[in-house]
Design a protein around this motif. Structure first.
Motif, PDB file in Angstrom:
ATOM      1  N   TYR A 223       1.159  -0.999   0.318  1.00 40.01           N
ATOM      2  CA  TYR A 223      -0.147  -0.313  -0.346  1.00 40.01           C
ATOM      3  C   TYR A 223       1.064   1.266   0.621  1.00 40.01           C
ATOM      4  N   HIS A 224       2.553   1.113  -0.436  1.00 36.60           N
ATOM      5  CA  HIS A 224       2.800   2.403  -0.412  1.00 36.60           C
ATOM      6  C   HIS A 224       2.782   2.984   1.062  1.00 36.60           C
ATOM      7  N   VAL A 225       3.497   2.207   2.011  1.00 36.85           N
ATOM      8  CA  VAL A 225       3.108   2.549   3.411  1.00 36.85           C
ATOM      9  C   VAL A 225       4.679   2.321   4.023  1.00 36.85           C
ATOM     10  N   HIS A 226       5.090   3.666   4.149  1.00 39.63           N
ATOM     11  CA  HIS A 226       6.401   3.584   5.063  1.00 39.63           C
ATOM     12  C   HIS A 226       6.261   3.175   6.872  1.00 39.63           C
ATOM     13  N   ILE A 227       6.894   1.761   6.722  1.00 41.36           N
ATOM     14  CA  ILE A 227       6.811   1.069   8.101  1.00 41.36           C
ATOM     15  C   ILE A 227       7.985   1.637   9.284  1.00 41.36           C
ATOM     16  N   CYS A 228       8.026   1.914  10.461  1.00 40.34           N
ATOM     17  CA  CYS A 228       9.034   2.310  11.418  1.00 40.34           C
ATOM     18  C   CYS A 228       8.434   1.275  12.673  1.00 40.34           C
ATOM     19  N   LEU A 229       8.947   0.274  12.399  1.00 42.92           N
ATOM     20  CA  LEU A 229       9.751  -0.391  13.964  1.00 42.92           C
ATOM     21  C   LEU A 229       9.740   0.344  14.788  1.00 42.92           C
ATOM     22  N   ASN A 230       9.569  -0.021  16.273  1.00 41.89           N
ATOM     23  CA  ASN A 230       9.545   1.014  17.677  1.00 41.89           C
ATOM     24  C   ASN A 230      10.207   0.047  18.667  1.00 41.89           C
ATOM     25  N   PHE A 231      11.235  -0.340  19.684  1.00 44.38           N
ATOM     26  CA  PHE A 231      10.724  -0.644  21.005  1.00 44.38           C
ATOM     27  C   PHE A 231       9.958   0.268  21.487  1.00 44.38           C
ATOM     28  N   HIS A 232       9.038  -0.200  21.535  1.00 39.23           N
ATOM     29  CA  HIS A 232       8.548   0.431  23.209  1.00 39.23           C
ATOM     30  C   HIS A 232       8.441  -0.173  23.851  1.00 39.23           C
ATOM     31  N   ARG A 233       9.024  -1.148  24.014  1.00 41.15           N
ATOM     32  CA  ARG A 233       9.616  -1.524  25.973  1.00 41.15           C
ATOM     33  C   ARG A 233      10.694  -2.763  24.537  1.00 41.15           C
ATOM     34  N   GLY A 234      11.527  -1.659  25.345  1.00 38.79           N
ATOM     35  CA  GLY A 234      13.359  -3.149  25.031  1.00 38.79           C
ATOM     36  C   GLY A 234      13.849  -3.756  25.998  1.00 38.79           C
ATOM     37  N   PRO A 235      14.792  -4.362  25.856  1.00 40.17           N
ATOM     38  CA  PRO A 235      15.003  -4.848  26.893  1.00 40.17           C
ATOM     39  C   PRO A 235      15.997  -3.493  27.985  1.00 40.17           C
ATOM     40  N   GLY A 236      15.312  -3.444  29.816  1.00 38.96           N
ATOM     41  CA  GLY A 236      15.570  -2.475  30.549  1.00 38.96           C
ATOM     42  C   GLY A 236      15.325  -1.483  30.337  1.00 38.96           C
ATOM     43  N   TYR A 237      14.161  -1.032  29.559  1.00 39.22           N
ATOM     44  CA  TYR A 237      13.236  -0.146  29.452  1.00 39.22           C
ATOM     45  C   TYR A 237      11.647   0.331  28.603  1.00 39.22           C
ATOM     46  N   SER A 238      11.154   1.071  29.581  1.00 42.48           N
ATOM     47  CA  SER A 238       9.843   1.601  29.376  1.00 42.48           C
ATOM     48  C   SER A 238       9.389   2.636  29.701  1.00 42.48           C
ATOM     49  N   VAL A 239       8.376   3.019  29.151  1.00 43.17           N
ATOM     50  CA  VAL A 239       7.721   4.341  29.769  1.00 43.17           C
ATOM     51  C   VAL A 239       6.529   4.076  30.719  1.00 43.17           C
ATOM     52  N   ASN A 240       6.444   2.486  30.114  1.00 50.69           N
ATOM     53  CA  ASN A 240       4.898   2.037  30.217  1.00 50.69           C
ATOM     54  C   ASN A 240       5.348   0.926  31.860  1.00 50.69           C
ATOM     55  N   GLN A 241       4.496   1.460  32.880  1.00 50.48           N
ATOM     56  CA  GLN A 241       4.931   0.677  34.155  1.00 50.48           C
ATOM     57  C   GLN A 241       4.137  -0.623  34.035  1.00 50.48           C
ATOM     58  N   GLU A 242       3.398  -1.008  32.915  1.00 47.42           N
ATOM     59  CA  GLU A 242       2.662  -2.624  33.351  1.00 47.42           C
ATOM     60  C   GLU A 242       3.281  -3.680  34.461  1.00 47.42           C
ATOM     61  N   LEU A 243       4.975  -3.880  33.716  1.00 48.31           N
ATOM     62  CA  LEU A 243       5.797  -4.418  33.896  1.00 48.31           C
ATOM     63  C   LEU A 243       6.869  -4.006  34.341  1.00 48.31           C
ATOM     64  N   LYS A 244       7.594  -4.096  34.825  1.00 43.98           N
ATOM     65  CA  LYS A 244       8.849  -4.036  35.714  1.00 43.98           C
ATOM     66  C   LYS A 244      10.630  -4.852  35.208  1.00 43.98           C
ATOM     67  N   GLU A 245      11.036  -3.810  34.110  1.00 41.09           N
ATOM     68  CA  GLU A 245      12.161  -4.325  33.824  1.00 41.09           C
ATOM     69  C   GLU A 245      13.057  -4.783  35.269  1.00 41.09           C
ATOM     70  N   LYS A 246      13.781  -6.745  35.039  1.00 37.15           N
ATOM     71  CA  LYS A 246      15.040  -6.583  36.027  1.00 37.15           C
ATOM     72  C   LYS A 246      16.301  -5.505  35.862  1.00 37.15           C
ATOM     73  N   PHE A 247      16.072  -5.000  34.708  1.00 36.06           N
ATOM     74  CA  PHE A 247      17.697  -4.481  34.761  1.00 36.06           C
ATOM     75  C   PHE A 247      17.704  -2.833  33.815  1.00 36.06           C
ATOM     76  N   ASN A 248      18.576  -1.757  33.858  1.00 33.22           N
ATOM     77  CA  ASN A 248      18.405  -0.937  33.588  1.00 33.22           C
ATOM     78  C   ASN A 248      19.465  -0.272  32.514  1.00 33.22           C
ATOM     79  N   LEU A 249      18.456  -0.347  31.140  1.00 32.87           N
ATOM     80  CA  LEU A 249      19.080  -0.150  29.883  1.00 32.87           C
ATOM     81  C   LEU A 249      20.171   0.941  30.268  1.00 32.87           C
ATOM     82  N   TRP A 250      20.234   1.908  30.503  1.00 30.35           N
ATOM     83  CA  TRP A 250      20.893   2.931  30.447  1.00 30.35           C
ATOM     84  C   TRP A 250      21.531   2.485  31.177  1.00 30.35           C
ATOM     85  N   LYS A 251      21.779   2.024  32.430  1.00 34.79           N
ATOM     86  CA  LYS A 251      23.292   1.506  33.443  1.00 34.79           C
ATOM     87  C   LYS A 251      23.391   0.249  33.173  1.00 34.79           C
TER      88      LYS A 251
END
Length: 330
Positions: free
Chosen positions: A78-106
């Protein structure tokens, strides 16, 4: 396509797989309608926990990726560009429904896992042109703080991940969100030649009125101009100055795109449309594209559940035709 320059893509977010408790399969008709209405961009927020097994962060279930393969094929159809985004990646998400076991930034373990997952994407989709597909590394990094993420921490994570992906697929278009939840640009990363992504959620008193996840239930009913934002009152002039800081990146040859924008369903419809027109004019004046959050749902043009909209029936969905027409203008 130069990897730091993008067209003024306009489109929507399809957050079907961003929240672990709100899974929904993608539908081809969404991509057809988006294209038929004149848009050319879809951002797909993803949650890595959908494709791992239990808590094994290095176990990738390849069969899951058939869903993403299908999304990319629909984008090409359909000629639509697809952008794949990690909304939750290992160690970080802005959403708080799950707690990550480590910190991506540290934590180095989190960063290694983060690169591992993006490496899988890079290998799987290496043959697809950046005209059709981009990678948006991580949604809305937080405010700078010593205990969660310093600016140095953020730069280290982004530089390592970009380098990791480019060693596999040097031509892939990469997009990075600004810090402070997408509201602060990153001039220190201009040399990386990646696109930077802002947000269209200001002023918060208008865009997130009555939104429980940010404490918006107690905020004053918004108006425009003059909407509340943490003790300040915003108008078009203040909004324009905010995006001038982002547009200054373009003077350095860096592409800028607004990865998310919109207003929650409780903000009066007339206020939303008045604010949105100003925002879209500001984007167009600065040659910036945008993606509405979301396509279907409480920020979107379909099934938003706003009580002050005269909806049009659209194949069993409720279409906010007035908002759609406004978006199509820009």
């Amino acid at each position: 396509m130069a990897r730091n320059v993008i067209p003024r893509w306009r489109g929507f977010n399809l957050p079907n797989l961003f929240s672990y408790y709100h899974y929904k399969d993608f539908e081809e008709e969404d991509f057809k309608w988006i294209s038929d209405w004149g848009f050319d961009f879809v951002r797909i927020p993803l949650n890595y926990r959908f494709w791992i097994k239990d808590d094994d962060i290095y176990y990738i279930r390849e069969e899951f990726f058939e869903k993403i393969d299908e999304v990319i094929s629909w984008g090409q159809k359909y000629h639509v560009h697809i952008c794949l985004n990690f909304h939750r990646g290992p160690g970080y998400s802005v959403n708080q429904e799950l707690k990550e076991k480590f910190n991506l930034w540290k934590d180095e373990e989190a960063l290694s896992a983060f690169c591992y997952h993006w490496g899988y994407f890079a290998r799987r989709y290496k043959g697809i042109s950046s005209k059709n597909l981009s990678f948006n590394l991580i949604n809305e990094p937080p405010h700078v703080s010593d205990d969660i993420m310093t600016r140095t921490d953020h730069e280290r994570v982004i530089r390592k991940t970009v380098d990791f992906i480019r060693k596999i697929d040097n031509g892939r278009l990469i997009i990075i969100d600004g810090i402070s939840y997408g509201n602060e640009s990153l001039p220190e990363l201009v040399d990386l030649n990646v696109v930077q992504s802002c947000r269209g959620y200001l002023p918060m008193g208008l865009t997130h009125y009555k939104a429980s996840w940010v404490g918006g239930e107690s905020w004053p009913e918004p108006k425009w101009p003059g909407a509340w934002h943490y003790g300040e009152y915003w108008d078009r002039g203040k909004l324009g100055k905010h995006y001038d800081r982002w547009a200054s990146l373009m003077d350095k040859g860096i592409g800028v795109h607004c990865g998310e924008m919109g207003a929650f369903k409780y903000t009066p419809h007339k206020v939303v449309l008045s604010w949105m027109r100003d925002l879209l004019e500001i984007f167009k004046e600065r040659d910036m594209g945008y993606a509405l959050w979301n396509f279907k749902g409480p920020f979107g043009i379909l099934d938003s559940e706003r009580e002050d909209v005269e909806y049009e029936d659209w194949y069993g969905h409720k279409l906010d035709r007035e908002m759609l027409r406004l978006l199509q203008e820009f």
